[in-house]
Write a protein that holds these residues in place. Structure first.
Motif, PDB file in Angstrom:
ATOM      1  N   ALA A  60     -21.037  62.085 -25.603  1.00  0.00           N
ATOM      2  CA  ALA A  60     -22.115  63.080 -25.568  1.00  0.00           C
ATOM      3  C   ALA A  60     -21.817  64.123 -26.639  1.00  0.00           C
ATOM      4  N   VAL A  61     -22.740  65.060 -26.781  1.00  0.00           N
ATOM      5  CA  VAL A  61     -22.479  66.244 -27.609  1.00  0.00           C
ATOM      6  C   VAL A  61     -22.064  67.373 -26.676  1.00  0.00           C
ATOM      7  N   TYR A  62     -20.917  67.958 -26.951  1.00  0.00           N
ATOM      8  CA  TYR A  62     -20.409  69.056 -26.135  1.00  0.00           C
ATOM      9  C   TYR A  62     -20.690  70.359 -26.875  1.00  0.00           C
ATOM     10  N   LEU A  63     -21.476  71.207 -26.237  1.00  0.00           N
ATOM     11  CA  LEU A  63     -21.920  72.457 -26.852  1.00  0.00           C
ATOM     12  C   LEU A  63     -21.253  73.646 -26.188  1.00  0.00           C
ATOM     13  N   CYS A  64     -20.838  74.569 -26.998  1.00  0.00           N
ATOM     14  CA  CYS A  64     -20.258  75.818 -26.522  1.00  0.00           C
ATOM     15  C   CYS A  64     -21.216  76.951 -26.877  1.00  0.00           C
ATOM     16  N   ALA A  65     -21.310  77.934 -26.024  1.00  0.00           N
ATOM     17  CA  ALA A  65     -22.141  79.104 -26.294  1.00  0.00           C
ATOM     18  C   ALA A  65     -21.382  80.356 -25.867  1.00  0.00           C
TER      19      ALA A  65
END
Lengths: 117, 113
Positions: free
Chosen positions: A88-93
Motif C-alpha cells: 500500500a501507500v503509507y501516508l504521514c501527516a
C-alpha cells in the motif's frame, strides 16, 4: 523544505522481512498521523501521536505494526514479517494541536509506496 | 457497509464543465466535512471544509452538506485540466479529540482540454 517529508519514497521488500518507514513532520507540529492507502481505497487511519505519546492507535491492523515518535518530531512506522496484503501507500501527516473550535488542517507527505513480493 | 461511500469514477468531463462530486455517509455523529485533492503519487491536500450543514464557496469550488440526507457534495465550476486529480471526501466527529478522519475511497476526475 517546509513540508512533511517521508522516506523512502518507494520500498520493495520480500515477504517476511521487516520494514521501517520514516516521517519528518513540519517543524512545530505536535500532532502526527499515519494513514494507509490501498489501491482503489480511501485512506485508512492507523495511529495518531500527540507529542511522543500515541493516544489513538486503534487503526493498527495487527501486532506486526508498531510506530514510535521521538523528540516530538520524527516518527517511524515498523511492519514486522511483512505480508503481501501490507502492500500500500503509507501516508504521514502532521498538524498543529487539535482544537475543538476550529478545523486543524493536516498536511500530508507524499507517501511511501510499499510493495511486498 | 463502509461509513463513507464515494463513487470511484473515473469521471471525465470537457474543460469548462461544472463538476459534481458526492459522498454519502451513515454515521450522524460526523460534524466536520472536508474535501481533499490528491494528484498522482502525491499526498492529499485540503481543499475545503465545512462544519455541520450548509454551503461554503471558495473561488470555483462550492461545498454543500445536507445532514438530513447524510450527503455531501463538491461542485467545481469552469473546470480546468489542472483539476484532474482524485477527490477524497473526509469526515470527523466533533468531540473526537484526535484528527481521526474517515475518508471516502476517492473519485478520479479527468478534465479533457
Amino acid at each position: 523544505g517546509a513540508g512533511v517529508s517521508q522516506s523512502p519514497s518507494n520500498k520493495v521488500t520480500e515477504k517476511g522481512k521487516d520494514v521501517e518507514l520514516r516521517c519528518d513532520p513540519i517543524s512545530g507540529h505536535t500532532a502526527l498521523y499515519w494513514y494507509r492507502q490501498s489501491l482503489g481505497q480511501g485512506l485508512e487511519f492507523l495511529i495518531y501521536f500527540q507529542g511522543n505519546s500515541a493516544p489513538d492507535k486503534s487503526g493498527l491492523p495487527s501486532d506486526r505494526f508498531s510506530a514510535e515518535r521521538t523528540g516530538g518530531s520524527v516518527s517511524t512506522l515498523t511492519i514486522q514479517r511483512t505480508q503481501q496484503e501490507d502492500s500500500a501507500v503509507y501516508l504521514c501527516a502532521s498538524s498543529l494541536p487539535f482544537s475543538l473550535d476550529r478545523v486543524t488542517e493536516a498536511f500530508f507527505g507524499q507517501g511511501t509506496r510499499l510493495t511486498v513480493v | 457497509q463502509k461509513e463513507v461511500e464515494q463513487d470511484p469514477g473515473p469521471l471525465s468531463v470537457p474543460e469548462g464543465a461544472i463538476v459534481s462530486l458526492n459522498c454519502t455517509y451513515s454515521n450522524s455523529a460526523f460534524q466536520y466535512f472536508m474535501w481533499y485533492r490528491q494528484y498522482s503519487r502525491k499526498g492529499p491536500e485540503l481543499l475545503m471544509y465545512t462544519y455541520s450543514s450548509g454551503n461554503k464557496e471558495d473561488g470555483r469550488f462550492t461545498a454543500q452538506v445536507d445532514k438530513s440526507s447524510k450527503y455531501i457534495s463538491l461542485f467545481i465550476r469552469d473546470s480546468q485540466p489542472s483539476d484532474s486529480a482524485t477527490y477524497l471526501c473526509a469526515m470527523k466527529k466533533t468531540l473526537d479529540s484526535s484528527y481521526k478522519l474517515i475518508f471516502g475511497s476517492g473519485t478520479r476526475l479527468l478534465v479533457r482540454p
